[in-house]
Design a protein around this motif. Structure first.
Motif, PDB file in Angstrom:
ATOM      1  N   ARG A  30       0.881  -1.005  -0.106  1.00  0.00           N
ATOM      2  CA  ARG A  30      -0.010   0.019  -0.026  1.00  0.00           C
ATOM      3  C   ARG A  30       0.980   1.126   0.024  1.00  0.00           C
ATOM      4  N   GLN A  31       1.972   1.434   0.813  1.00  0.00           N
ATOM      5  CA  GLN A  31       2.708   2.479   0.854  1.00  0.00           C
ATOM      6  C   GLN A  31       3.496   2.724  -0.523  1.00  0.00           C
ATOM      7  N   LEU A  32       3.895   1.590  -1.212  1.00  0.00           N
ATOM      8  CA  LEU A  32       4.536   1.682  -2.378  1.00  0.00           C
ATOM      9  C   LEU A  32       3.689   2.333  -3.488  1.00  0.00           C
ATOM     10  N   ILE A  33       2.351   1.844  -3.232  1.00  0.00           N
ATOM     11  CA  ILE A  33       1.513   2.353  -4.504  1.00  0.00           C
ATOM     12  C   ILE A  33       1.063   4.040  -4.261  1.00  0.00           C
ATOM     13  N   GLU A  34       1.024   4.247  -2.843  1.00  0.00           N
ATOM     14  CA  GLU A  34       1.041   5.712  -2.553  1.00  0.00           C
ATOM     15  C   GLU A  34       2.114   6.745  -2.959  1.00  0.00           C
ATOM     16  N   GLN A  35       3.444   5.917  -2.781  1.00  0.00           N
ATOM     17  CA  GLN A  35       4.524   6.818  -3.139  1.00  0.00           C
ATOM     18  C   GLN A  35       4.606   6.990  -4.735  1.00  0.00           C
ATOM     19  N   VAL A  36       4.229   5.839  -5.499  1.00  0.00           N
ATOM     20  CA  VAL A  36       4.147   6.009  -6.994  1.00  0.00           C
ATOM     21  C   VAL A  36       3.255   7.086  -7.316  1.00  0.00           C
ATOM     22  N   LYS A  37       1.910   6.964  -6.924  1.00  0.00           N
ATOM     23  CA  LYS A  37       1.106   8.101  -7.117  1.00  0.00           C
ATOM     24  C   LYS A  37       1.421   9.405  -6.556  1.00  0.00           C
TER      25      LYS A  37
ATOM     26  N   GLU B 173      -1.097   4.998 -13.233  1.00  0.00           N
ATOM     27  CA  GLU B 173      -1.833   3.887 -13.300  1.00  0.00           C
ATOM     28  C   GLU B 173      -1.430   2.644 -14.115  1.00  0.00           C
ATOM     29  N   HIS B 174      -0.745   3.106 -15.053  1.00  0.00           N
ATOM     30  CA  HIS B 174       0.254   2.223 -15.758  1.00  0.00           C
ATOM     31  C   HIS B 174       1.142   1.584 -15.141  1.00  0.00           C
ATOM     32  N   TYR B 175       1.952   2.122 -14.284  1.00  0.00           N
ATOM     33  CA  TYR B 175       3.034   1.601 -13.579  1.00  0.00           C
ATOM     34  C   TYR B 175       2.378   0.507 -12.274  1.00  0.00           C
ATOM     35  N   ILE B 176       1.365   1.079 -12.137  1.00  0.00           N
ATOM     36  CA  ILE B 176       0.861   0.195 -10.945  1.00  0.00           C
ATOM     37  C   ILE B 176       0.233  -1.081 -11.768  1.00  0.00           C
ATOM     38  N   GLU B 177      -0.654  -1.038 -12.817  1.00  0.00           N
ATOM     39  CA  GLU B 177      -0.840  -2.167 -13.302  1.00  0.00           C
ATOM     40  C   GLU B 177      -0.090  -3.044 -13.882  1.00  0.00           C
ATOM     41  N   ARG B 178       1.014  -2.513 -14.699  1.00  0.00           N
ATOM     42  CA  ARG B 178       2.108  -3.243 -15.539  1.00  0.00           C
ATOM     43  C   ARG B 178       3.295  -3.417 -14.644  1.00  0.00           C
ATOM     44  N   GLN B 179       3.600  -3.028 -13.497  1.00  0.00           N
ATOM     45  CA  GLN B 179       4.760  -3.124 -12.936  1.00  0.00           C
ATOM     46  C   GLN B 179       4.507  -3.380 -11.577  1.00  0.00           C
ATOM     47  N   ILE B 180       3.717  -3.272 -10.838  1.00  0.00           N
ATOM     48  CA  ILE B 180       3.612  -3.588  -9.535  1.00  0.00           C
ATOM     49  C   ILE B 180       2.597  -4.723  -9.326  1.00  0.00           C
TER      50      ILE B 180
ATOM     51  N   LEU C  73       1.493 -13.372  -3.939  1.00  0.00           N
ATOM     52  CA  LEU C  73       0.455 -13.230  -2.936  1.00  0.00           C
ATOM     53  C   LEU C  73      -0.518 -14.293  -2.916  1.00  0.00           C
ATOM     54  N   PRO C  74      -0.946 -15.019  -3.795  1.00  0.00           N
ATOM     55  CA  PRO C  74      -2.086 -16.051  -3.628  1.00  0.00           C
ATOM     56  C   PRO C  74      -1.408 -16.979  -2.737  1.00  0.00           C
ATOM     57  N   PHE C  75      -0.054 -17.146  -2.714  1.00  0.00           N
ATOM     58  CA  PHE C  75       0.378 -18.284  -1.968  1.00  0.00           C
ATOM     59  C   PHE C  75       0.559 -17.924  -0.270  1.00  0.00           C
ATOM     60  N   VAL C  76       0.133 -16.600  -0.016  1.00  0.00           N
ATOM     61  CA  VAL C  76       0.222 -16.189   1.618  1.00  0.00           C
ATOM     62  C   VAL C  76      -1.259 -15.753   1.658  1.00  0.00           C
ATOM     63  N   GLY C  77      -2.141 -16.192   0.806  1.00  0.00           N
ATOM     64  CA  GLY C  77      -3.550 -15.766   1.205  1.00  0.00           C
ATOM     65  C   GLY C  77      -4.117 -14.760   0.842  1.00  0.00           C
ATOM     66  N   GLU C  78      -3.355 -13.819   0.116  1.00  0.00           N
ATOM     67  CA  GLU C  78      -3.782 -12.377  -0.245  1.00  0.00           C
ATOM     68  C   GLU C  78      -4.057 -12.289  -1.860  1.00  0.00           C
ATOM     69  N   ASN C  79      -4.878 -11.166  -2.070  1.00  0.00           N
ATOM     70  CA  ASN C  79      -5.359 -10.534  -3.401  1.00  0.00           C
ATOM     71  C   ASN C  79      -4.886  -9.556  -3.631  1.00  0.00           C
ATOM     72  N   PHE C  80      -4.387  -9.124  -4.756  1.00  0.00           N
ATOM     73  CA  PHE C  80      -3.922  -7.815  -5.398  1.00  0.00           C
ATOM     74  C   PHE C  80      -5.068  -6.944  -5.397  1.00  0.00           C
ATOM     75  N   ASP C  81      -6.338  -7.303  -6.061  1.00  0.00           N
ATOM     76  CA  ASP C  81      -7.278  -6.602  -6.362  1.00  0.00           C
ATOM     77  C   ASP C  81      -8.167  -6.217  -5.180  1.00  0.00           C
ATOM     78  N   THR C  82      -7.970  -7.185  -4.323  1.00  0.00           N
ATOM     79  CA  THR C  82      -8.557  -6.684  -3.017  1.00  0.00           C
ATOM     80  C   THR C  82      -7.881  -5.843  -2.040  1.00  0.00           C
ATOM     81  N   LEU C  83      -6.674  -5.795  -2.249  1.00  0.00           N
ATOM     82  CA  LEU C  83      -5.787  -4.845  -1.586  1.00  0.00           C
ATOM     83  C   LEU C  83      -5.871  -3.356  -2.204  1.00  0.00           C
ATOM     84  N   VAL C  84      -6.145  -3.189  -3.464  1.00  0.00           N
ATOM     85  CA  VAL C  84      -6.209  -2.148  -4.108  1.00  0.00           C
ATOM     86  C   VAL C  84      -7.636  -1.450  -3.869  1.00  0.00           C
ATOM     87  N   SER C  85      -8.525  -2.373  -3.978  1.00  0.00           N
ATOM     88  CA  SER C  85      -9.920  -1.802  -3.694  1.00  0.00           C
ATOM     89  C   SER C  85     -10.172  -1.186  -2.007  1.00  0.00           C
ATOM     90  N   GLN C  86      -9.431  -1.927  -1.221  1.00  0.00           N
ATOM     91  CA  GLN C  86      -9.507  -1.537   0.140  1.00  0.00           C
ATOM     92  C   GLN C  86      -8.612  -0.071   0.109  1.00  0.00           C
TER      93      GLN C  86
END
Length: 782
Positions: free
Chosen positions: A665-672, A748-755, A763-776
């Motif tokens: 989450r912090q990384l995405i905020e730094q990019v934006k 948004e390009h960098y979040i979708e294509r690089q992150i 993430l799926p191997f630790v029970g997490e989902n990127f879409d859920t994280l972004v929507s939260q």
């Protein structure tokens, strides 16, 4: 006692209608020029075609000699040799006979190469003949040679030129351990005594000739030395009507255009021109860029002040007008950097050993097929065979290496077991060999079975013995910690499979390559079965590596012990199996190569299927745990620094069982927020001229076109028309070159294509989902 030397250059000289080979040698007593007795060019035809060939040549009035030999084709057809006074005549007759439907064999072997290989000369030789002392060298006429084992010590000279954007020479730098010189056009100025001032380009070239003849190097070394420095020197000398007498014996340099645009070959009699870029590629070095700046930074930790082409050229042109001493220092620095790179990598040691092993010229790029031919052909002739021709259709594709369907997941305690030089050991164990196949088909009931109906003779073969000899030499090199020698032998041994499977090799036969790769498949599958019989799970296999999951509850000490036990068990079973079933000595050897404390095998993007040739893990080493990536974003130069840094930190945290959500989450905020803009630059190679991209125009090409449009408008040189690298970003207006970016970045390009792709790989191997994280995150901050 015969004298010894090392072949530097080889040429054919025709005198009075006869062809002699001219060899320049490096010897302990200085340069030697050998001129052999007259040599005949030859090739072969089947004896059944001899009468027709004789009639054709007689009707054309072509002088020739036909001789029936105790040699035969792989189809067991006896052959006749045709001999000619010159290579040109041999090529003329070859084309004439082929036009009449007569098949010719070994008609593309050059006279100089045949002369040396048939005497088993690989780089080093000993010689005799009529000896005369000449100015600066020894001349040996009516020379005879045979194989020797001579280790040369070369006298090398690093060369670099500086010029204007239009190719007008400014200066030439020369450097060696005991020599420093920069020849500079201009009025003498106060400066170092190694600057030699000359009036103009002609005087510069004349001074260069004098310097070279006085220093008398065996080798020129440099960076893009052939297709830039020497090409330009030859062009400028030609314009001035000045013979460029840089060769030994005051002989002139010559140029021959290659098949590719802007590529060619330079000949300097008595001296070898070795380009550092080609040499490092031959030695299998890999860099994101082969610019002198980048390579010197990577290897030496130092380089030039800037890598920007425009600024560098502008600085060179400015300094030539206003600060020539500074330009001379810059020129000399390039020469010295090349020297230090050659020394650091022991590149000349590598190239020399390659020549001594295979007979390849020091400056030969690639050359795997030529190396195999040099080693194999003379042995084949002595066994009563001639070589087949290249496959007319380019050859059928052979099966590739074994790749197992992976089992994706996040694991603890994964071992990697590697077969040591698998393909060479298969060739050696199962006697895979071109002549061995021919002989095996004559006695199939006694032969060793291969694949695709191949069978191999148990004793009549050469390649297994060649590999055995190389293997012993490599083991010796490893014991002596001779890395250059070990690497040269490894590259040569591993090239044999590729050669036998290449339609560009006269010994190509799909049965040969298939009997190597499909045997590899069988070995890998059998090995995996034996491992799983021990209660372990094989989660992946690739060519010669088997990945074994021991279970998450196993300790590090238990994992290492299991690795050693599996290694011993597998080697013993292969030895017994091959002895019992095929009566063969086994040269297969598996090694417990790696222990990963944590390991992830990702899925294919957008799928639940396991990926191939892509994984990451925390590897146990003597120096502590090491994070290893294979095929993922962090090791790929076409991903941004953002993706590489993100992946490294993300996997470190997952392997340490840390919560990663706050970090992402912090990384995405730094990019934006624009805090990581310097990490959002793409860097990609233009692999063909810019005008060649017509239908599909990828982002980096669009950026390069925009850049050169702007360069043209500003009166600057066009940088991207003929391949090269482009740095660019993705903006709200699409891709833009970094140097001319004028639109906001598309975060948004960098979040979708690089992150996102990096995160979704684990993430799926630790029970997490990127879409859920972004929507939260959008819910919290949107």
């Amino acid at each position: 006692m015969l004298q010894q030397g090392f072949v530097l250059t080889r040429q054919i000289v025709e005198t009075d209608g006869k062809s002699c080979l001219v060899l320049w040698l490096n010897t302990v007593d200085g340069p030697v020029k050998l001129i052999t007795e007259p040599q005949e060019s030859c090739f072969f035809i089947q004896q059944t075609d001899s009468p027709q060939a004789a009639r054709i040549l007689s009707a054309q009035g072509i002088e020739h000699q036909l001789r029936e030999l105790e040699l035969r084709t792989f189809d067991q057809q006896p052959v006749t040799a045709l001999y000619f006074a010159s290579p040109a005549q041999a090529y003329q007759v070859r084309d004439l006979l082929k036009g009449r439907g007569i098949v010719c064999y070994e008609d593309d072997i050059r006279l100089a190469n045949r002369y040396l290989m048939e005497r088993f000369v690989c780089g080093s030789l000993c010689f005799s003949g009529n000896i005369r002392q000449q100015s600066g060298y020894v001349l040996v006429e009516q020379a005879r040679v045979k194989r020797a084992d001579y280790q040369p010590t070369f006298r090398s000279l690093s060369l670099d030129i500086e010029c204007s954007g239009r190719g007008q020479l400014y200066s030439v730098g020369l450097s060696a351990q005991d020599h420093r010189a920069v020849i500079m056009i201009g009025e003498p100025e106060s400066g170092p005594d190694w600057i030699y001032w000359v009036a103009d380009e002609k005087a510069l070239l004349q001074a260069l000739i004098t310097q070279v003849q006085q220093y008398d190097p065996d080798l020129f070394i440099g960076w893009n030395l052939v297709n830039f420095d020497f090409k330009l020197l030859i062009e400028r000398a030609g314009r001035l009507g000045l013979p460029l007498l840089l060769g030994r014996g005051n002989s002139a340099v010559s140029w021959r255009d290659g098949r590719e645009t802007n590529q060619g070959f330079v000949t300097v009699p008595g001296r070898v021109v070795i380009d550092g870029i080609d040499g490092l590629k031959t030695a299998t070095y890999q860099f994101d860029s082969f610019s002198l700046e980048h390579v010197s930074q990577e290897l030496l930790g130092k380089g030039k002040a800037t890598e920007d082409v425009d600024n560098r050229l502008a600085a060179i042109e400015h300094d030539f007008q206003h600060n020539k001493v500074k330009l001379a220092e810059y020129n000399l620095q390039d020469c010295v950097l090349v020297e230090e790179i050659f020394s650091h990598t022991r590149l000349l040691d590598f190239l020399t050993l390659r020549s001594r092993l295979t007979g390849l010229e020091l400056d030969r790029s690639g050359g795997s097929v030529a190396a195999f031919t040099n080693l194999y052909l003379p042995r084949l002739h002595r066994a009563g065979y001639i070589a087949p021709n290249l496959p007319a259709d380019g050859g059928l594709a052979s099966p590739g290496g074994y790749v197992m369907e992976s089992r994706p997941g996040l694991y603890k305690q994964v071992l990697v077991l590697d077969f040591k030089s698998l393909y060479p050991s298969i060739i050696r164990t199962f006697k895979i060999d071109p002549m061995g196949l021919t002989e095996g088909l004559l006695e199939p009931e006694k032969a060793i079975p291969g694949f695709r109906d191949a069978v191999f003779h148990r004793s009549r073969h050469f390649l297994p013995d060649i590999i055995a000899s190389l293997w012993a030499q490599r083991d010796e090199a490893k014991q002596q910690q001779d890395a250059a020698r070990s690497q040269a032998i490894k590259i040569l041994m591993n090239s044999f499979y590729g050669v036998l499977g290449s339609g560009g090799c006269r010994f190509y036969d799909t049965r040969l390559a298939s009997s190597i790769t499909l045997r590899g498949h069988d070995i890998m599958q059998t090995t995996a079965r034996w491992i799983e019989e021990q209660g372990h799970q094989v989660i992946y296999g690739d060519t010669d590596s088997t990945f074994v999951w021991l279970g998450d509850e196993v300790t590090d000490e238990q994992a290492a012990e299991q690795g050693r036990k599996l290694e011993q068990m597998i080697n013993q079973r292969w030895q017994q199996k091959l002895r019992d079933e095929l009566e063969l000595e086994c040269f297969l050897e598996i090694e417990f190569e790696s222990h990963f404390k944590r390991f992830v095998m990702p899925t294919i993007r957008g799928s639940e299927q396991g990926s191939k040739k892509r994984y990451a893990g925390l590897k146990a080493t003597d120096k502590g745990d090491k994070l290893v990536f294979k095929g993922l974003e962090s090791v790929r130069s076409d991903w941004t620094a953002l993706a590489r840094h993100f992946q490294t930190r993300l996997y470190e945290m997952v392997f340490a069982d840390k919560d990663v959500l706050a970090f992402i989450r912090q990384l995405i905020e730094q990019v934006k927020a624009g805090e990581l803009d310097e990490q959002l630059v793409y860097r990609k190679r233009l692999r063909k001229p810019l005008t060649s991209y017509v239908k599909n125009i990828p982002p980096h090409v669009r950026a390069a076109r925009l850049a050169d449009e702007q360069n043209k408008a500003l009166g600057k040189p066009l940088r991207y028309q003929h391949k090269g690298w482009i740095h660019y970003v993705i903006t709200l207006n699409g891709p833009q070159p970094l140097e001319y970016q004028n639109a906001p970045l598309d975060y948004e390009h960098y979040i979708e294509r690089q992150i996102r792709p990096v995160a979704e790989g684990i993430l799926p191997f630790v029970g997490e989902n990127f879409d859920t994280l972004v929507s939260q995150q959008m819910g919290l901050f949107g």
